[in-house]
Design an enzyme around this catalytic site. Sequence first.
Site, PDB file in Angstrom:
ATOM      1  N   SER A   1       0.840  -1.199   0.000  1.00  0.00           N
ATOM      2  CA  SER A   1       0.000   0.000   0.000  1.00  0.00           C
ATOM      3  C   SER A   1       0.878   1.252   0.000  1.00  0.00           C
ATOM      4  O   SER A   1       1.625   1.481  -0.937  1.00  0.00           O
ATOM      5  CB  SER A   1      -0.973  -0.044   1.182  1.00  0.00           C
ATOM      6  OG  SER A   1      -2.002   0.902   1.044  1.00  0.00           O
TER       7      SER A   1
ATOM      8  N   HIS B   1      -4.169  -1.790  -4.364  1.00  0.00           N
ATOM      9  CA  HIS B   1      -5.591  -2.118  -4.134  1.00  0.00           C
ATOM     10  C   HIS B   1      -6.435  -1.904  -5.390  1.00  0.00           C
ATOM     11  O   HIS B   1      -7.564  -1.422  -5.315  1.00  0.00           O
ATOM     12  CB  HIS B   1      -6.147  -1.278  -2.978  1.00  0.00           C
ATOM     13  CG  HIS B   1      -5.303  -1.279  -1.755  1.00  0.00           C
ATOM     14  ND1 HIS B   1      -4.948  -2.437  -1.080  1.00  0.00           N
ATOM     15  CD2 HIS B   1      -4.711  -0.252  -1.064  1.00  0.00           C
ATOM     16  CE1 HIS B   1      -4.196  -2.130  -0.035  1.00  0.00           C
ATOM     17  NE2 HIS B   1      -4.030  -0.818   0.000  1.00  0.00           N
TER      18      HIS B   1
END
Length: 241
Positions: free
Chosen positions: A130, A165
């Site tokens: 991330s 994501h």
Amino acid sequence: MVTGVPVRRLALLGGGFSTDTDGLLDDWVLGQARTPRPKVCFLPTASGDAAGYVERFLAGFRPRDCEPSVLPLFRRELDDDALRALVLAQDVVYVGGGNTANLLAVWRAHGMDRLLREAYERGTLLCGISAGANCWAEGSHTDSFGPLTFLPDGLGLLSGSVCPHYDSEPGRRASYRAAVASGALPAGWALEDGVAALFTDGLLPEAVSRTAQARLYRVQPGGRGGVDERPLRSRRLRSVP
């Protein structure tokens, strides 16, 4: 590679100890280290050094064949010399998720941006999930400011941009594609959850996946709708019996 010149490597992770139960991506990361029992330092800066995140890292890596450690910066205890010595002694630096913009600001305040670049040039494997994947590129797609947007900022160790994501958070795909199509972000790499990409001297020799569905994409301007999105081949990781 010229003998004696370290290979510069970094890995973008779409999973790991904080999201997965099978440990496949973390095992793969350790397998890329330059030593059989690597020193692995976790940087939880993007989460504000969240205690629970640190505990999950240690619980995940202490049983593995490595030497895990954690480097907090919000309650820093090391002087500049000790900080540099610690960072440069690592075989792997593993950066956690959270707020990409805050991560970069805190690192620069403590000189971590320079230390990580030096470690990278010396052959330390840099990796993260991330925000910990976003930070290595020239720019990234982020929710650091609330709504999904582009952040034309990063350490620039990897050319282009990164979007994590890609399949799991609503709006990610459309927003990143629009940013690349408009030129707000340069062409880059989009990771679905469950995939990981290894870059060696800026090139992509390998992508791996812990599931049959997870994909890594190369996203560039051009094509239909102003953007060309191309899935890349990845090697499926499997548990050892």
